[in-house]
Enzyme design. Structure first.
Site, short mmCIF file in Angstrom:
data_model
loop_
_atom_site.label_atom_id
_atom_site.label_comp_id
_atom_site.label_asym_id
_atom_site.label_seq_id
_atom_site.Cartn_x
_atom_site.Cartn_y
_atom_site.Cartn_z
N GLY A 9 0.83 -1.20 0.00
CA GLY A 9 0.00 0.00 0.00
C GLY A 9 0.86 1.24 0.00
O GLY A 9 2.00 1.21 0.48
N GLN A 57 2.75 10.06 1.38
CA GLN A 57 4.05 9.37 1.45
C GLN A 57 4.95 9.72 0.28
O GLN A 57 6.15 9.48 0.32
CB GLN A 57 3.85 7.84 1.49
CG GLN A 57 3.17 7.36 2.75
CD GLN A 57 3.08 5.84 2.77
OE1 GLN A 57 2.14 5.27 2.23
NE2 GLN A 57 4.07 5.19 3.36
N CYS A 110 5.74 0.01 7.38
CA CYS A 110 5.32 1.17 6.61
C CYS A 110 6.51 1.66 5.79
O CYS A 110 7.62 1.76 6.33
CB CYS A 110 4.84 2.26 7.56
SG CYS A 110 4.33 3.77 6.72
N LEU A 111 6.28 1.98 4.53
CA LEU A 111 7.38 2.46 3.68
C LEU A 111 7.93 3.80 4.19
O LEU A 111 9.05 4.17 3.85
CB LEU A 111 6.92 2.61 2.22
CG LEU A 111 6.53 1.29 1.53
CD1 LEU A 111 6.01 1.57 0.13
CD2 LEU A 111 7.69 0.31 1.49
N HIS A 144 -4.69 1.12 7.28
CA HIS A 144 -3.35 1.70 7.43
C HIS A 144 -3.18 2.90 6.47
O HIS A 144 -2.73 3.97 6.89
CB HIS A 144 -2.29 0.61 7.16
CG HIS A 144 -0.89 1.08 7.19
ND1 HIS A 144 0.04 0.62 8.11
CD2 HIS A 144 -0.21 1.97 6.41
CE1 HIS A 144 1.20 1.23 7.88
NE2 HIS A 144 1.08 2.03 6.85
N GLU A 145 -3.58 2.70 5.21
CA GLU A 145 -3.42 3.77 4.22
C GLU A 145 -4.37 4.93 4.49
O GLU A 145 -4.02 6.09 4.32
CB GLU A 145 -3.63 3.23 2.80
CG GLU A 145 -2.67 2.12 2.38
CD GLU A 145 -1.22 2.43 2.66
OE1 GLU A 145 -0.81 3.61 2.53
OE2 GLU A 145 -0.48 1.51 3.03
N HIS A 151 -3.01 7.32 6.90
CA HIS A 151 -2.02 8.25 6.33
C HIS A 151 -2.68 9.54 5.85
O HIS A 151 -2.09 10.61 5.94
CB HIS A 151 -1.32 7.61 5.13
CG HIS A 151 -0.13 6.77 5.48
ND1 HIS A 151 0.98 7.28 6.13
CD2 HIS A 151 0.16 5.47 5.25
CE1 HIS A 151 1.88 6.31 6.29
NE2 HIS A 151 1.41 5.19 5.77
#
Ligand code: NI
Length: 166
Positions: free
Chosen positions: A44, A49, A88-89, A130-131, A134
């Site tokens: 994701g 991000q 997480c990236l 999760h996304e 963000h």
């Protein structure tokens, strides 16, 4: 490939703005986000991000595939909870169990602005939540209790020092 912003960058803490124009520029951003996510081996990726303060994210989940969620709203969450490890990236190298509703119903728009509703559970439900976080400036580490959070931040600082050194 787009640059991925990491913990400490202001944009990761902002509440993102609704997408109003569904044009080719949006299509190009979405394509670039899919490419960036694949290169980074993520499941994701949310617009903030990659430095864009817009309410959209992409996912690529086994048995579900690639999908973009624009202006998403989670309209139902299950009482049943599920706990699983997340990374997480934007917080690379750190992983932790996170408890979230096990299933959700989400409404969103696709790249053409067409609305859809989706019921999700398992990894897909987790990735969407999760996304979605963000887009409101929330990271998975914010979902941990204070003690766990402190440990994660200490580990992050250690890694950051190493990154600066070499
Ligand atoms: Ni993330």
């Amino acid at each position: 490939m787009l640059d991925i912003y990491t913990l400490g960058e202001e944009i990761l803490r902002e509440k993102c703005k609704p997408v109003k124009i569904f044009d080719s520029a949006l299509g190009m951003l979405i394509d670039a986000m899919f490419t960036t996510m694949a290169e980074a081996n993520g499941v994701g990726l949310a617009a903030p991000q990659v430095g864009v303060d817009s309410r959209l994210f992409v996912v690529d989940i086994p048995d579900f595939g690639k999908r973009v969620f624009i202006n998403p709203q989670i309209i139902e969450t299950s009482v049943e909870l599920s706990c699983a490890e997340e990374g997480c990236l934007s917080v690379p190298g750190l992983w932790h169990d996170v408890t979230r509703p096990a299933s959700i119903v989400v409404q969103a728009q696709d790249e053409r602005g067409k609305a859809f509703t989706l019921k999700a559970d398992g990894l897909l439900a987790r990735a969407i939540q999760h996304e979605y976080d963000h887009l409101n400036g929330i990271l998975f580490i914010d979902r941990l209790d204070e003690e766990e959070q402190e440990k994660m931040l200490k580990a992050w600082e250690k890694r950051a020092k190493r990154r600066v050194k070499g």
